[in-house]
Write a protein that holds these residues in place. Structure first.
Motif, PDB file in Angstrom:
ATOM      1  N   ASN A 185     -68.032 -69.823  12.572  1.00 12.18           N
ATOM      2  CA  ASN A 185     -67.377 -70.824  11.728  1.00 12.18           C
ATOM      3  C   ASN A 185     -67.841 -70.773  10.276  1.00 12.18           C
ATOM      4  O   ASN A 185     -67.126 -71.227   9.377  1.00 12.18           O
ATOM      5  CB  ASN A 185     -67.656 -72.236  12.254  1.00 12.18           C
ATOM      6  N   VAL A 186     -69.041 -70.239  10.047  1.00 11.53           N
ATOM      7  CA  VAL A 186     -69.645 -70.323   8.717  1.00 11.53           C
ATOM      8  C   VAL A 186     -68.874 -69.499   7.686  1.00 11.53           C
ATOM      9  O   VAL A 186     -68.469 -70.039   6.642  1.00 11.53           O
ATOM     10  CB  VAL A 186     -71.130 -69.925   8.771  1.00 11.53           C
ATOM     11  N   PRO A 187     -68.649 -68.193   7.893  1.00 11.11           N
ATOM     12  CA  PRO A 187     -67.891 -67.451   6.869  1.00 11.11           C
ATOM     13  C   PRO A 187     -66.460 -67.962   6.716  1.00 11.11           C
ATOM     14  O   PRO A 187     -65.933 -67.993   5.590  1.00 11.11           O
ATOM     15  CB  PRO A 187     -67.915 -66.005   7.383  1.00 11.11           C
ATOM     16  N   VAL A 188     -65.837 -68.376   7.827  1.00 12.97           N
ATOM     17  CA  VAL A 188     -64.479 -68.914   7.730  1.00 12.97           C
ATOM     18  C   VAL A 188     -64.476 -70.204   6.925  1.00 12.97           C
ATOM     19  O   VAL A 188     -63.636 -70.417   6.043  1.00 12.97           O
ATOM     20  CB  VAL A 188     -63.890 -69.154   9.142  1.00 12.97           C
ATOM     21  N   GLY A 189     -65.451 -71.074   7.211  1.00 11.08           N
ATOM     22  CA  GLY A 189     -65.535 -72.327   6.470  1.00 11.08           C
ATOM     23  C   GLY A 189     -65.784 -72.111   4.994  1.00 11.08           C
ATOM     24  O   GLY A 189     -65.173 -72.776   4.143  1.00 11.08           O
ATOM     25  N   LEU A 190     -66.671 -71.174   4.650  1.00 17.51           N
ATOM     26  CA  LEU A 190     -66.954 -70.892   3.240  1.00 17.51           C
ATOM     27  C   LEU A 190     -65.725 -70.320   2.539  1.00 17.51           C
ATOM     28  O   LEU A 190     -65.452 -70.651   1.373  1.00 17.51           O
ATOM     29  CB  LEU A 190     -68.133 -69.921   3.133  1.00 17.51           C
ATOM     30  N   LEU A 191     -64.980 -69.469   3.238  1.00 17.80           N
ATOM     31  CA  LEU A 191     -63.754 -68.911   2.664  1.00 17.80           C
ATOM     32  C   LEU A 191     -62.753 -70.013   2.344  1.00 17.80           C
ATOM     33  O   LEU A 191     -62.172 -70.054   1.251  1.00 17.80           O
ATOM     34  CB  LEU A 191     -63.138 -67.902   3.644  1.00 17.80           C
ATOM     35  N   VAL A 192     -62.548 -70.914   3.295  1.00 17.19           N
ATOM     36  CA  VAL A 192     -61.583 -71.991   3.082  1.00 17.19           C
ATOM     37  C   VAL A 192     -62.070 -72.928   1.983  1.00 17.19           C
ATOM     38  O   VAL A 192     -61.288 -73.379   1.139  1.00 17.19           O
ATOM     39  CB  VAL A 192     -61.333 -72.757   4.391  1.00 17.19           C
ATOM     40  N   LEU A 193     -63.369 -73.235   1.971  1.00 17.50           N
ATOM     41  CA  LEU A 193     -63.913 -74.097   0.917  1.00 17.50           C
ATOM     42  C   LEU A 193     -63.671 -73.513  -0.472  1.00 17.50           C
ATOM     43  O   LEU A 193     -63.354 -74.235  -1.423  1.00 17.50           O
ATOM     44  CB  LEU A 193     -65.419 -74.274   1.137  1.00 17.50           C
ATOM     45  N   ALA A 194     -63.819 -72.201  -0.595  1.00 18.15           N
ATOM     46  CA  ALA A 194     -63.631 -71.554  -1.898  1.00 18.15           C
ATOM     47  C   ALA A 194     -62.169 -71.523  -2.315  1.00 18.15           C
ATOM     48  O   ALA A 194     -61.850 -71.632  -3.508  1.00 18.15           O
ATOM     49  CB  ALA A 194     -64.196 -70.131  -1.856  1.00 18.15           C
TER      50      ALA A 194
END
Length: 477
Positions: A185-194
């Motif tokens: 979930n971490v890289p996906v979440g960071l991508l969406v946050l950006a």
């Protein structure tokens, strides 16, 4: 009474904002975030035995790994929707996504039950902020026929989450380890946050009162209910350790009712439960979700604990079950329009009960694919039809201006139903889980069969007659 978002189609063109050219990219991004939330409902089930072995977790803790997430997700969802109005949907979405992403990292790093459960609670809280904010953005970004298409994509993404969850959970647990069901979930979440600030337009917040006491009472009451149900598996139903939290739950619900009736801006308009379609939809959603998540929980522990399945093999085993749920939903959507809500709901519950009957005689040895899988698949086919019936009944048989409230009620019962279902079957199956025998599991599946049969009987009297027409109104996930 049929409702729709069609009123927007007949509004003058100048009354509508110009379409945002970024809207479809924004939809893809928001759906990706929502997909993570739904994934985390089922992805943990396949990993439970490995978690138990690595962290020395008992039955009660394993139950809370599943229920703490859905409890906070469902119990705080209506408050999350109000925060989206008060603070702005994009801001609330980003806050929920940041919390969910950070909590996923913490959960993956857990070295014991306190950190693991704390992370799951934080994940559920983040999901409760993110999901209603995301749906609000979808419904305000798209208009007319485009809104119907966008909501269709939203619903399809939510429906596929369970199927992908069991398969991904098995693959990751069998590969790099159970921690990766959270790390992913971490890289996906960071991508969406950006990407969200660049693709999702900020809108002015609307004045809204926040019913924090109501949210705490309903979430705390449900937590006490689940604690009592889980504790009964070890202490017995008459033990103080069981009765005290159950009494606390009843008190919290009573106080919640008083607070909602007296409040100027209640979290949940309890008058919605006087609307028969909403009451029927909430009941069907609660029962169907409780059964389905209970199946994933029981099946995962049974296959790995008793039958020696690997996590990946367990995930593959459940793939036909998830597909059957989707097929049932597709079939149910057709039947509701042809024969009406009541017969579709009754038939779906009856099929779920019939499919569960073979599971009441689980073997300790022998062919799992011939003795167990058909029952799971048939039961899930019926449950899928009930899901659709619950949504269409609650949303397409109330006045248009009540559709948002009805959607919030059904969404809440969706998540809470999963928590209650897992708590009940964990308690009933306690002896089988702890001693490694099929007896406790067969008792739990017998409970599921009886619940489905009773659900069919209740649906016969509760679900309204008629043929609702699904439209572009708010959708549950």
């Amino acid at each position: 009474m049929t409702h729709s978002a069609a009123g927007a189609r007949h509004a003058p063109e100048h009354a509508r904002p110009a379409p945002d050219p970024r809207r479809w990219a924004a939809l893809a991004l928001i759906c990706l975030a929502q997909f993570m939330l739904i994934l985390d409902v089922t992805v943990v089930n396949v990993a439970l035995p490995d978690m138990a072995a690595d962290l020395d977790l008992g039955r009660e803790t394993l139950t809370w790994v599943v229920t703490s997430y859905t409890l906070c997700f469902g119990g705080l969802m209506l408050l999350g929707g109000r925060l989206a109005d008060a603070l702005g949907a994009r801001r609330t979405l980003l806050a929920g996504l940041a919390l969910f992403t950070a909590a996923s990292l913490i959960t993956g790093l857990a070295d014991g039950a306190p950190v693991l459960l704390g992370g799951r609670i934080a994940q559920g809280t983040g999901a409760a902020l993110l999901s209603p904010s995301a749906l609000s953005i979808v419904t305000t970004t798209f208009h007319g026929a485009e809104r119907n298409k966008a909501l269709g994509v939203w619903a399809a993404v939510g429906g596929s989450g369970a199927a992908v969850g069991v398969l991904l959970g098995g693959a990751l647990t069998d590969g790099p380890g159970w921690q990766w069901i959270f790390y992913v979930n971490v890289p996906v979440g960071l991508l969406v946050l950006a990407a969200v600030p660049a693709l999702v337009a900020a809108r002015a917040p609307q004045p809204a009162r926040l019913d924090v006491p109501g949210a705490l009472l309903v979430t705390g009451g449900t937590g006490a209910l689940i604690y009592g149900l889980v504790e009964a598996g070890d202490s017995g139903w008459a033990a103080p350790a069981t009765l005290v939290p159950l009494a606390g739950a009843a008190l919290a619900y009573a106080l919640f009712t008083v607070a909602e009736r007296a409040g100027r801006a209640p979290l949940m308009d309890l008058r919605m439960f006087t609307r028969r379609p909403v009451l029927a939809g909430a009941f069907l959603m609660l029962t169907a979700t409780a059964l389905l998540i209970a199946f994933f929980f029981l099946g995962s522990v049974y296959l790995q604990h008793l039958r020696g399945f690997s996590p990946l093999r367990t995930g593959l085993f459940f793939l036909p079950v998830a597909v059957a749920t989707g097929a049932g939903a597709h079939l149910g959507s057709r039947l509701v329009g042809r024969i009406g809500s009541r017969p579709t709901a009754v038939a779906g519950m009856a099929i779920a009960a019939a499919g569960t009957v073979p599971l009441t005689r689980l073997p300790d040895a022998g062919g799992v694919y011939t003795a167990v899988l058909p029952g799971f698949a048939v039961a899930s086919l019926g449950i899928g039809a009930v899901f659709v019936t619950a949504t269409t009944t609650a949303l397409a048989m109330v006045e248009h201006h009540e559709a948002g409230l009805a959607s919030g009620v059904v969404n809440t019962f969706h998540e809470v139903g999963g928590s209650i279902g897992v708590a009940v079957v964990s308690t009933v199956a306690a002896s089988g889980i702890e001693r490694g025998t099929a007896d406790g599991f067969t008792d739990a599946f017998t409970t599921c069969a009886v619940a489905a049969a009773l659900g069919a009987a209740v649906a016969l009297g509760l679900v309204p007659r008629g043929k609702p027409q699904t439209t572009g109104g708010p959708h549950v996930h």
